[in-house]
Design an enzyme around this catalytic site. Structure first.
Site, PDB file in Angstrom:
ATOM      1  N   CYS A 164       0.810  -1.226   0.000  1.00 41.77           N
ATOM      2  CA  CYS A 164       0.000   0.000   0.000  1.00 41.77           C
ATOM      3  C   CYS A 164       0.838   1.268   0.000  1.00 41.77           C
ATOM      4  CB  CYS A 164      -0.940  -0.005   1.182  1.00 41.77           C
ATOM      5  SG  CYS A 164      -2.039  -1.419   1.150  1.00 41.77           S
ATOM      6  N   PHE A 215      -9.899  -5.278   0.605  1.00 39.31           N
ATOM      7  CA  PHE A 215      -9.148  -4.977  -0.609  1.00 39.31           C
ATOM      8  C   PHE A 215      -9.991  -5.007  -1.875  1.00 39.31           C
ATOM      9  CE2 PHE A 215      -5.672  -6.487   2.226  1.00 39.31           C
ATOM     10  CZ  PHE A 215      -4.976  -5.289   2.267  1.00 39.31           C
ATOM     11  N   HIS A 308      -3.650   7.556   2.534  1.00 41.88           N
ATOM     12  CA  HIS A 308      -4.052   6.208   2.082  1.00 41.88           C
ATOM     13  C   HIS A 308      -5.091   5.631   3.044  1.00 41.88           C
ATOM     14  CE1 HIS A 308      -4.074   2.099   0.817  1.00 41.88           C
ATOM     15  NE2 HIS A 308      -3.604   1.685   1.983  1.00 41.88           N
ATOM     16  N   ASN A 341      -9.828  -0.622  -0.314  1.00 39.27           N
ATOM     17  CA  ASN A 341      -8.372  -0.403  -0.253  1.00 39.27           C
ATOM     18  C   ASN A 341      -7.736  -1.058  -1.490  1.00 39.27           C
ATOM     19  OD1 ASN A 341      -5.629  -0.567   0.221  1.00 39.27           O
ATOM     20  ND2 ASN A 341      -5.821  -1.149   2.377  1.00 39.27           N
TER      21      ASN A 341
HETATM   22  N1  CAA Z   1      -6.740  -9.228  11.924  1.00 43.01           N
HETATM   23  C1  CAA Z   1      -7.699 -10.119  12.352  1.00 43.01           C
HETATM   24  N2  CAA Z   1      -8.930  -9.729  12.782  1.00 43.01           N
HETATM   25  C2  CAA Z   1      -9.173  -8.407  12.825  1.00 43.01           C
HETATM   26  C3  CAA Z   1      -8.224  -7.440  12.419  1.00 43.01           C
HETATM   27  C4  CAA Z   1      -6.961  -7.906  11.962  1.00 43.01           C
HETATM   28  N3  CAA Z   1      -6.010  -7.045  11.499  1.00 43.01           N
HETATM   29  N4  CAA Z   1      -8.744  -6.216  12.566  1.00 43.01           N
HETATM   30  C5  CAA Z   1     -10.002  -6.394  13.056  1.00 43.01           C
HETATM   31  N5  CAA Z   1     -10.245  -7.713  13.210  1.00 43.01           N
HETATM   32  C6  CAA Z   1     -11.474  -8.354  13.675  1.00 43.01           C
HETATM   33  C7  CAA Z   1     -11.805  -8.016  15.107  1.00 43.01           C
HETATM   34  O1  CAA Z   1     -11.130  -8.870  16.000  1.00 43.01           O
HETATM   35  C8  CAA Z   1     -13.308  -8.214  15.137  1.00 43.01           C
HETATM   36  O2  CAA Z   1     -13.589  -9.570  15.264  1.00 43.01           O
HETATM   37  P1  CAA Z   1     -14.942  -9.998  16.078  1.00 43.01           P
HETATM   38  O3  CAA Z   1     -16.077  -9.289  15.417  1.00 43.01           O
HETATM   39  O4  CAA Z   1     -14.986 -11.468  15.933  1.00 43.01           O
HETATM   40  O5  CAA Z   1     -14.743  -9.528  17.488  1.00 43.01           O
HETATM   41  C9  CAA Z   1     -13.731  -7.800  13.735  1.00 43.01           C
HETATM   42  O6  CAA Z   1     -12.548  -7.795  12.929  1.00 43.01           O
HETATM   43  C10 CAA Z   1     -14.318  -6.410  13.704  1.00 43.01           C
HETATM   44  O7  CAA Z   1     -13.420  -5.585  14.422  1.00 43.01           O
HETATM   45  P2  CAA Z   1     -13.964  -4.427  15.384  1.00 43.01           P
HETATM   46  O8  CAA Z   1     -15.288  -4.812  15.953  1.00 43.01           O
HETATM   47  O9  CAA Z   1     -12.888  -4.081  16.346  1.00 43.01           O
HETATM   48  O10 CAA Z   1     -14.281  -3.276  14.323  1.00 43.01           O
HETATM   49  P3  CAA Z   1     -13.353  -2.145  13.783  1.00 43.01           P
HETATM   50  O11 CAA Z   1     -14.004  -0.862  14.055  1.00 43.01           O
HETATM   51  O12 CAA Z   1     -11.947  -2.310  14.236  1.00 43.01           O
HETATM   52  O13 CAA Z   1     -13.430  -2.389  12.189  1.00 43.01           O
HETATM   53  C11 CAA Z   1     -11.819  -2.985  10.514  1.00 43.01           C
HETATM   54  C12 CAA Z   1     -12.794  -3.497  11.587  1.00 43.01           C
HETATM   55  C13 CAA Z   1     -12.619  -2.281   9.428  1.00 43.01           C
HETATM   56  C14 CAA Z   1     -11.084  -4.197   9.917  1.00 43.01           C
HETATM   57  C15 CAA Z   1     -10.842  -2.002  11.186  1.00 43.01           C
HETATM   58  O14 CAA Z   1     -10.230  -2.630  12.285  1.00 43.01           O
HETATM   59  C16 CAA Z   1      -9.771  -1.488  10.268  1.00 43.01           C
HETATM   60  O15 CAA Z   1     -10.004  -0.602   9.474  1.00 43.01           O
HETATM   61  N6  CAA Z   1      -8.548  -2.001  10.449  1.00 43.01           N
HETATM   62  C17 CAA Z   1      -7.402  -1.610   9.676  1.00 43.01           C
HETATM   63  C18 CAA Z   1      -7.099  -2.643   8.664  1.00 43.01           C
HETATM   64  C19 CAA Z   1      -5.696  -2.516   8.191  1.00 43.01           C
HETATM   65  O16 CAA Z   1      -4.769  -2.906   8.870  1.00 43.01           O
HETATM   66  N7  CAA Z   1      -5.516  -1.935   7.014  1.00 43.01           N
HETATM   67  C20 CAA Z   1      -4.217  -1.732   6.493  1.00 43.01           C
HETATM   68  C21 CAA Z   1      -4.127  -2.566   5.361  1.00 43.01           C
HETATM   69  S1  CAA Z   1      -2.463  -2.680   4.969  1.00 43.01           S
HETATM   70  C22 CAA Z   1      -2.258  -1.585   3.840  1.00 43.01           C
HETATM   71  O17 CAA Z   1      -3.110  -0.770   3.523  1.00 43.01           O
HETATM   72  C23 CAA Z   1      -0.915  -1.662   3.264  1.00 43.01           C
HETATM   73  C24 CAA Z   1      -0.427  -2.892   2.577  1.00 43.01           C
HETATM   74  O18 CAA Z   1       0.697  -2.857   2.178  1.00 43.01           O
HETATM   75  C25 CAA Z   1      -1.228  -4.147   2.356  1.00 43.01           C
END
Ligand code: CAA
Length: 397
Positions: A164, A215, A308, A341
């Protein structure tokens, strides 16, 4: 007789590099986020994994995403049913398909950028291509050069698996090239297809579920150059660029090609790690420039932002930590909502959305920042100055 100093100086541009045009493209198949969990578990024949399906539903509901575009659709899965099984050796087939589709999507975005730019494609001197789908040579950069009819002397660079932050890195390289090669015109292309990483849910891997919730596919192209000529209309001038690695976070975001496709890991700590470090990165970028008082009470609302949108939680934390008004990250949230994303390509979509909004707004900040996050955790930061031609030329398309 010219000195080495004269020769060096003659190659430097007079003005800072600027983004001169932007184009974006997506595959034709779109998926609505509130139907995605049903779709995904049906087409991957894993509806028995009800716990994971419920989790994907919860993630989709909280993702801030309404819609995503995807190259992999039911038709493709009917032709290649082995793609749904992570245990099967599908990498060769994925790479073959991606080698054609990734540069083709980039070419659609590039055609729009070149049309806006107003000069012939043969005036492009450098090409930087970023993707997480590359795994062979010659690569997508050469194929794109051929599709666009670029000149044989175009200088090509491929960035692979920058994830990303790939868009941010590519824009920074374009700035360096444009400012150090007078007359250079750099085409930055980021094209990302989840094709290499699409497979069915596995019981033990929550990474697959999180990735399936976030994604999407897209290509973003920006044309970058210094010393604009009459036909060119600079959008954002590139004032300063820097890269920061957050110490001790090597394992927080990772990707690895395996025989079954691309595996990735996203730690649930990613939003917090970025939130804890974002202000320090901004202070480091701005403190020597003298365009924002980094010691003022709330300096960050004086800027515009192309951040981003890695995930909704990341944007929420950045907004909170920097004390930003809601409209500051609205372009990032809009792109997240409409496209998901799209890894490295996303930040170019955000710049496109930002320039559209700026062209329609009454009052807009002069200075702003691009921030992209990827494996490392790497933060790519570029300070931008909004070119006055943005409004004068009515680039509100
Ligand atoms: N891994 C595993 N599980 C995850 C997780 C993760 N990274 N993040 C959240 N979860 C799970 C939570 O444990 C929860 O599970 P349960 O419902 O069973 O309890 C569920 O997802 C929902 O989580 P929340 O209730 O805490 O809700 P939230 O408000 O956190 O929303 C989300 C969830 C939309 C995924 C949010 O956590 C988010 O936006 N996270 C960021 C994701 C991320 O890391 N993005 C970066 C991508 S990397 C990138 O862009 C660069 C690249 O190079 C690939």
């Amino acid at each position: 007789m010219a000195t080495i100093h004269d020769i060096g100086q003659a190659q430097r541009a007079h003005s800072p590099a600027a983004v001169l045009a932007i184009g974006t493209a997506n595959p034709v198949t779109s998926m609505l986020q509130d139907e995605y969990a049903d779709y995904y578990f049906r087409v991957t024949k894993s509806e028995h994994l009800t716990g994971l399906k419920d989790k994907l539903n919860r993630i989709c509901n909280k993702s801030g995403i309404k819609k995503r575009f995807m190259h992999v659709n039911e038709q493709l899965l009917t032709a290649h049913p082995d793609l749904i099984d992570r245990a099967l050796p599908t990498l060769d087939a994925r790479i073959d398909m991606a080698s054609a589709a990734v540069p083709e999507l980039a070419a659609s975005a590039a055609a729009k950028a070149i049309a806006e730019w107003g000069r012939p494609a043969t005036d492009i001197t450098h090409l930087i291509f970023s993707t997480y789908s590359g795994a062979k040579a010659p690569s997508a950069d050469l194929r794109l050069a051929t599709l666009l009819g670029l000149r044989p002397t175009v200088c090509r660079t491929i960035l692979n698996l920058n994830g990303c932050s790939g868009g941010g890195r590519a824009l920074q390289l374009a700035k360096e090239i444009a400012e150090n090669n007078r007359g250079a015109r750099v085409l930055v292309a980021c094209s990302e297809l989840t094709l290499v990483a699409f497979y069915g849910a596995q019981d033990a891997s929550l990474d697959t579920i999180v990735g399936q919730g976030l994604f999407g596919d897209g290509a973003g192209v920006a044309i970058v150059g210094a010393d604009p000529v009459v036909v060119e209309r600079p959008l954002f001038e590139m004032a300063f660029a820097t890269q920061t690695t957050i110490p001790g976070t090597e394992d927080a975001i990772s990707m690895q090609l395996s025989t079954g496709g691309l595996d990735f890991h996203l730690s649930s700590q990613v939003p917090k790690l970025l939130g804890n470090n974002i202000e320090r990165v901004l202070v480091d970028a701005f403190q020597s420039l003298g365009v924002v008082d980094v010691n003022a009470a709330a300096p960050w609302n004086d800027l515009f932002y192309a951040v981003h949108p890695g995930g909704r939680a990341i944007l929420d934390l950045i907004e909170q930590v920097l004390g930003l008004d809601a409209e500051k990250l609205a372009p990032s949230r809009q792109v997240l909502s409409e496209f998901g994303n799209m890894s490295g390509a996303t930040v170019i979509f955000v710049l496109d959305e930002l320039r559209r909004r700026r062209a329609e707004a009454e009052e807009v900040p002069e200075w702003g920042v691009v921030m992209a996050f990827g494996p490392g955790i790497t933060v790519e930061t570029m300070v931008l100055h909004a070119a006055s031609s943005l409004k004068e030329n009515g680039l509100a398309s």
